[in-house]
Design a protein around this motif. Structure first.
Motif, PDB file in Angstrom:
ATOM      1  N   VAL A   1      23.059  42.487  55.937  1.00  0.00           N
ATOM      2  CA  VAL A   1      23.682  41.849  54.777  1.00  0.00           C
ATOM      3  C   VAL A   1      24.745  42.784  54.186  1.00  0.00           C
ATOM      4  O   VAL A   1      25.848  42.357  53.847  1.00  0.00           O
ATOM      5  N   ASP A   2      24.408  44.072  54.116  1.00  0.00           N
ATOM      6  CA  ASP A   2      25.351  45.050  53.560  1.00  0.00           C
ATOM      7  C   ASP A   2      26.622  45.124  54.404  1.00  0.00           C
ATOM      8  O   ASP A   2      27.724  45.267  53.871  1.00  0.00           O
ATOM      9  N   ASP A   3      26.447  45.040  55.722  1.00  0.00           N
ATOM     10  CA  ASP A   3      27.626  45.051  56.609  1.00  0.00           C
ATOM     11  C   ASP A   3      28.525  43.863  56.313  1.00  0.00           C
ATOM     12  O   ASP A   3      29.754  43.989  56.265  1.00  0.00           O
ATOM     13  N   ILE A   4      27.899  42.699  56.135  1.00  0.00           N
ATOM     14  CA  ILE A   4      28.694  41.502  55.841  1.00  0.00           C
ATOM     15  C   ILE A   4      29.384  41.689  54.482  1.00  0.00           C
ATOM     16  O   ILE A   4      30.571  41.393  54.335  1.00  0.00           O
ATOM     17  N   ALA A   5      28.642  42.210  53.518  1.00  0.00           N
ATOM     18  CA  ALA A   5      29.215  42.415  52.180  1.00  0.00           C
ATOM     19  C   ALA A   5      30.429  43.334  52.256  1.00  0.00           C
ATOM     20  O   ALA A   5      31.444  43.116  51.584  1.00  0.00           O
ATOM     21  N   ALA A   6      30.329  44.353  53.099  1.00  0.00           N
ATOM     22  CA  ALA A   6      31.419  45.322  53.211  1.00  0.00           C
ATOM     23  C   ALA A   6      32.656  44.690  53.843  1.00  0.00           C
ATOM     24  O   ALA A   6      33.763  45.198  53.691  1.00  0.00           O
ATOM     25  N   SER A   7      32.462  43.586  54.562  1.00  0.00           N
ATOM     26  CA  SER A   7      33.602  42.963  55.256  1.00  0.00           C
ATOM     27  C   SER A   7      34.217  41.811  54.466  1.00  0.00           C
ATOM     28  O   SER A   7      35.119  41.128  54.956  1.00  0.00           O
ATOM     29  N   LEU A   8      33.717  41.574  53.240  1.00  0.00           N
ATOM     30  CA  LEU A   8      34.271  40.456  52.464  1.00  0.00           C
ATOM     31  C   LEU A   8      35.711  40.754  52.058  1.00  0.00           C
ATOM     32  O   LEU A   8      36.037  41.873  51.694  1.00  0.00           O
ATOM     33  N   PRO A   9      36.554  39.735  52.093  1.00  0.00           N
ATOM     34  CA  PRO A   9      37.928  39.956  51.639  1.00  0.00           C
ATOM     35  C   PRO A   9      37.973  39.953  50.110  1.00  0.00           C
ATOM     36  O   PRO A   9      36.980  39.627  49.456  1.00  0.00           O
ATOM     37  N   GLU A  10      39.115  40.300  49.561  1.00  0.00           N
ATOM     38  CA  GLU A  10      39.307  40.149  48.117  1.00  0.00           C
ATOM     39  C   GLU A  10      39.257  38.644  47.823  1.00  0.00           C
ATOM     40  O   GLU A  10      39.929  37.861  48.484  1.00  0.00           O
ATOM     41  N   LEU A  11      38.467  38.263  46.828  1.00  0.00           N
ATOM     42  CA  LEU A  11      38.268  36.836  46.565  1.00  0.00           C
ATOM     43  C   LEU A  11      39.222  36.334  45.473  1.00  0.00           C
ATOM     44  O   LEU A  11      39.861  37.132  44.783  1.00  0.00           O
ATOM     45  N   PRO A  12      39.349  35.003  45.337  1.00  0.00           N
ATOM     46  CA  PRO A  12      40.391  34.442  44.458  1.00  0.00           C
ATOM     47  C   PRO A  12      40.433  35.004  43.031  1.00  0.00           C
ATOM     48  O   PRO A  12      41.517  35.340  42.552  1.00  0.00           O
ATOM     49  N   ASP A  13      39.277  35.107  42.366  1.00  0.00           N
ATOM     50  CA  ASP A  13      39.293  35.575  40.970  1.00  0.00           C
ATOM     51  C   ASP A  13      39.864  36.989  40.883  1.00  0.00           C
ATOM     52  O   ASP A  13      40.669  37.301  40.010  1.00  0.00           O
ATOM     53  N   ALA A  14      39.422  37.837  41.808  1.00  0.00           N
ATOM     54  CA  ALA A  14      39.868  39.231  41.802  1.00  0.00           C
ATOM     55  C   ALA A  14      41.349  39.319  42.146  1.00  0.00           C
ATOM     56  O   ALA A  14      42.103  40.078  41.530  1.00  0.00           O
ATOM     57  N   LYS A  15      41.749  38.540  43.117  1.00  0.00           N
ATOM     58  CA  LYS A  15      43.151  38.576  43.524  1.00  0.00           C
ATOM     59  C   LYS A  15      44.057  38.106  42.393  1.00  0.00           C
ATOM     60  O   LYS A  15      45.078  38.708  42.087  1.00  0.00           O
ATOM     61  N   LYS A  16      43.619  37.045  41.744  1.00  0.00           N
ATOM     62  CA  LYS A  16      44.419  36.503  40.645  1.00  0.00           C
ATOM     63  C   LYS A  16      44.541  37.535  39.522  1.00  0.00           C
ATOM     64  O   LYS A  16      45.637  37.790  39.002  1.00  0.00           O
ATOM     65  N   ALA A  17      43.420  38.153  39.168  1.00  0.00           N
ATOM     66  CA  ALA A  17      43.439  39.165  38.093  1.00  0.00           C
ATOM     67  C   ALA A  17      44.367  40.316  38.485  1.00  0.00           C
ATOM     68  O   ALA A  17      45.107  40.842  37.658  1.00  0.00           O
ATOM     69  N   ARG A  18      44.335  40.690  39.758  1.00  0.00           N
ATOM     70  CA  ARG A  18      45.197  41.792  40.211  1.00  0.00           C
ATOM     71  C   ARG A  18      46.673  41.386  40.160  1.00  0.00           C
ATOM     72  O   ARG A  18      47.534  42.177  39.776  1.00  0.00           O
ATOM     73  N   PHE A  19      46.975  40.156  40.529  1.00  0.00           N
ATOM     74  CA  PHE A  19      48.372  39.707  40.482  1.00  0.00           C
ATOM     75  C   PHE A  19      48.906  39.741  39.045  1.00  0.00           C
ATOM     76  O   PHE A  19      50.048  40.102  38.801  1.00  0.00           O
ATOM     77  N   VAL A  20      48.043  39.340  38.109  1.00  0.00           N
ATOM     78  CA  VAL A  20      48.460  39.360  36.705  1.00  0.00           C
ATOM     79  C   VAL A  20      48.682  40.819  36.254  1.00  0.00           C
ATOM     80  O   VAL A  20      49.706  41.147  35.671  1.00  0.00           O
ATOM     81  N   ALA A  21      47.727  41.680  36.611  1.00  0.00           N
ATOM     82  CA  ALA A  21      47.797  43.072  36.150  1.00  0.00           C
ATOM     83  C   ALA A  21      48.915  43.862  36.842  1.00  0.00           C
ATOM     84  O   ALA A  21      49.676  44.566  36.196  1.00  0.00           O
ATOM     85  N   ASP A  22      49.012  43.717  38.158  1.00  0.00           N
ATOM     86  CA  ASP A  22      49.949  44.578  38.905  1.00  0.00           C
ATOM     87  C   ASP A  22      51.380  44.064  38.919  1.00  0.00           C
ATOM     88  O   ASP A  22      52.320  44.849  38.962  1.00  0.00           O
ATOM     89  N   PHE A  23      51.539  42.756  38.929  1.00  0.00           N
ATOM     90  CA  PHE A  23      52.895  42.223  39.058  1.00  0.00           C
ATOM     91  C   PHE A  23      53.397  41.600  37.767  1.00  0.00           C
ATOM     92  O   PHE A  23      54.513  41.097  37.712  1.00  0.00           O
ATOM     93  N   GLY A  24      52.558  41.592  36.742  1.00  0.00           N
ATOM     94  CA  GLY A  24      52.955  41.014  35.462  1.00  0.00           C
ATOM     95  C   GLY A  24      53.170  39.517  35.523  1.00  0.00           C
ATOM     96  O   GLY A  24      53.959  38.957  34.763  1.00  0.00           O
ATOM     97  N   LEU A  25      52.454  38.851  36.432  1.00  0.00           N
ATOM     98  CA  LEU A  25      52.627  37.404  36.555  1.00  0.00           C
ATOM     99  C   LEU A  25      51.889  36.674  35.433  1.00  0.00           C
ATOM    100  O   LEU A  25      50.927  37.181  34.874  1.00  0.00           O
ATOM    101  N   SER A  26      52.350  35.458  35.143  1.00  0.00           N
ATOM    102  CA  SER A  26      51.610  34.624  34.200  1.00  0.00           C
ATOM    103  C   SER A  26      50.336  34.163  34.897  1.00  0.00           C
ATOM    104  O   SER A  26      50.253  34.163  36.132  1.00  0.00           O
ATOM    105  N   ASP A  27      49.364  33.754  34.088  1.00  0.00           N
ATOM    106  CA  ASP A  27      48.112  33.250  34.614  1.00  0.00           C
ATOM    107  C   ASP A  27      48.384  32.079  35.556  1.00  0.00           C
ATOM    108  O   ASP A  27      47.799  31.975  36.630  1.00  0.00           O
ATOM    109  N   TYR A  28      49.304  31.230  35.147  1.00  0.00           N
ATOM    110  CA  TYR A  28      49.609  30.038  35.927  1.00  0.00           C
ATOM    111  C   TYR A  28      50.212  30.409  37.287  1.00  0.00           C
ATOM    112  O   TYR A  28      49.758  29.927  38.331  1.00  0.00           O
ATOM    113  N   ASP A  29      51.219  31.283  37.276  1.00  0.00           N
ATOM    114  CA  ASP A  29      51.845  31.681  38.540  1.00  0.00           C
ATOM    115  C   ASP A  29      50.832  32.358  39.466  1.00  0.00           C
ATOM    116  O   ASP A  29      50.827  32.110  40.677  1.00  0.00           O
ATOM    117  N   ALA A  30      49.981  33.185  38.867  1.00  0.00           N
ATOM    118  CA  ALA A  30      48.971  33.875  39.682  1.00  0.00           C
ATOM    119  C   ALA A  30      48.005  32.866  40.307  1.00  0.00           C
ATOM    120  O   ALA A  30      47.603  33.015  41.464  1.00  0.00           O
TER     121      ALA A  30
END
Ligand code: ADP
Ligand code: MG
Length: 504
Positions: free
Chosen positions: A316-345
């Motif tokens: 299970v841990d191996d599978i967990a380690a292979s998970l990609p970045e998921l939508p919520d995290a990616k969206k939060a990162r786009f807002v934080a790193d690129f200064g995007l609006s919530d909508y654009d992200a």
């Protein structure tokens, strides 16, 4: 775990009835597991194959055949569970659910009633108005799909196609935490998005790879809060289950019409009977399919052909380690790193391929500009161009990044950039090369711009007099200069010079 702040939306209130009523909805989503082979046989899961060509003896229920668990299906269920922040059960077991279906020749479905592989999880569901709700997942279990009966090929006979028989499904059961039709659709959309990120289900609703049984009940304002406080279901109304919905739009329409039906019954002094119903979009109504069976009607019992399923934490841990970045995290990162609006992200992370493309374009040096070009120019163009997806884009992310970099460096104006984009898109050319070859570089050399301004002023003395009276007319000079320089003059420089020369 993500710590997203969210404001819960108000429950949907059905208008037009004698009393106020609120909706309570819980979904059982069936997601076809993305694997090459079926849950208990090596037969292919490929969609659209010749009927009955992907059928192993086990799938056909031949005597003496034994099911063998497909490890890939188990891994996908675990991966999905981890993506939904759910409890993974290291011990689970398969049960037989007995019933007759012509397209499931075994005479029972192998499912997991008592010990599902995945326990409690949660999904953050965001709505168009910026509110969000946390929907709890009760469990996810693995089970077999049935085949397909075909009734419309012959006037006197029905046919059966067993290609789908035995394909692995994940049944994702939510708690009754959903409060309106839009939320229900948004919940399914979010599950689909997460599973697509994870690669565990392709989410194709048209092919039936993702479908939902929608449980609907109604309650009076305040009753749901009592349920939330106590988890005592008696505060909620009797539910009906609308089977096999495979369209977001129909899910919403079915919930609305089913709620109205229940309200009419109750306000008429009657009571809702718990049952399974079907939605017919033609008449926009639900009709009774069968009264809700009790679990004991299925005579569930542990499948004697299968040992309990034990998995190891390390796996299970191996599978967990292979998970990609998921939508919520990616969206939060786009807002934080690129200064995007919530909508654009949200728009950019809706699909993982779009998100990856955007990140490559953002390498052009300006995230906001990149978002603007991807969403407005590229998506708009792809849509017009036969509704193409990002993978069919005639312009690569690297080339769009070049355009962004050219604008950012003020080598070209935003306006010229649209021409460059058009050429790159239609002629399969490199933007740097286009700007160079076609002489499209922005003129920032003030000397050259000044000469152009002087020329226009000298040629139009009458206009000059008018503009001195009315400074708004300076725009005309700016336009003329832009025209005479083929749109290449730096607009800010032109504006400043025109104002200066006219003495404004
Ligand atoms: P069953 O065992 O009869 O299938 P479950 O308890 O597993 O019933 O619930 C099935 C689904 O019905 C779950 O998704 C759950 O959230 C939903 N559900 C339960 N009670 C209600 C209710 N009062 N209104 C709407 N949905 C409900
Ligand atoms: Mg159930």
């Amino acid at each position: 775990m993500l710590d997203l702040e969210y404001a819960a939306p108000a429950p949907k209130v059905i208008a037009g009835a004698k009393h106020d009523w609120e909706l309570v909805i819980g979904l059982e989503v069936h997601a076809q597991v993305a694997t090459k082979a079926k849950l208990f046989s090596g037969a292919s899961t490929l969609f659209g194959a010749e009927p009955n060509s992907n059928v192993a003896f086990v799938d056909a229920g031949m005597p003496g055949m034994l099911p063998v668990i497909n490890e890939a299906c188990v891994a996908q269920a675990v991966r999905t569970g981890l993506g939904l922040k759910a409890q993974i059960n290291l011990m689970s077991a398969f049960d037989r659910k007995n019933y007759f279906y012509p397209d499931l020749p075994q005479g029972y479905q192998i499912s997991q009633l008592y010990h599902p592989i995945v326990g409690e999880g949660e999904v953050l569901v965001e709505l168009g108005d910026g509110t969000a709700r946390l929907v709890r997942i009760e469990r996810i279990h693995l089970e077999q799909d049935a085949g397909k009966s075909i009734h419309d090929m012959d006037p006197t006979m029905s046919f059966v196609d067993l290609n789908r028989t035995g394909v692995a499904l994940m049944e994702i059961v939510s708690r009754p935490d959903i409060r309106g039709p839009e939320e229900a659709a948004a919940y399914v959309a979010k599950l689909r998005q997460i599973m697509r990120y994870l690669g565990t289900c392709d989410g194709n609703m048209q092919n039936g790879n993702l479908r939902a049984d929608v449980n609907v009940s109604i309650c009076r304002p305040g009753d749901y809060e009592k349920y939330q406080a106590t988890q005592d279901f008696s505060h909620l109304g009797t539910r009906c289950e609308i089977k096999n919905m495979n369209s977001m739009r129909f899910i919403q329409m079915a919930i609305e019409v089913e709620a109205r039906r229940q309200i009419a019954i109750i306000e008429d002094g009657g009571s809702v009977t718990q049952e399974t119903r079907l939605y017919g979009p033609d008449k926009n109504e639900t009709r009774s399919m069968r009264s809700k069976e009790e679990a004991h009607d299925y005579r569930y019992f542990p499948d004697p052909d299968l040992l309990p399923l034990e998995i190891e934490q390390a796996w299970v841990d191996d599978i967990a380690a292979s998970l990609p970045e998921l939508p919520d995290a990616k969206k939060a990162r786009f807002v934080a790193d690129f200064g995007l609006s919530d909508y654009d992200a949200s728009v950019l992370t809706a699909d993982v391929a779009n998100a990856a493309y955007f990140e490559d374009v953002a390498k052009g040096g300006d995230g906001k500009l990149a978002a603007n070009w991807v969403i407005n120019e590229l998506f708009g163009r792809l849509k017009k161009d036969g509704d193409k997806g990002i993978t069919d884009s005639p312009i690569s992310a690297t080339r769009l990044a070049q355009i962004v970099a050219l604008i950012k460096a003020e080598t070209i104006s935003g306006k010229i950039a649209k021409d460059v984009f058009d050429m790159a898109y239609t002629q399969d050319r490199n933007p740097d090369e286009i700007v160079e070859t076609e002489g499209m570089k922005q003129v920032t050399d003030t000397g050259a711009i000044e000469a152009a301004v002087d020329e226009i002023i000298a040629a139009n003395p009458a206009q000059v007099e008018k503009a001195k009276q009315n400074p708004k007319l300076a725009g005309w000079f700016v336009g003329q200069v832009m025209k005479s320089t083929g749109g290449k003059a730096n607009p800010a420089a032109v504006n400043a010079l025109v104002a200066q020369k006219l003495g404004l």
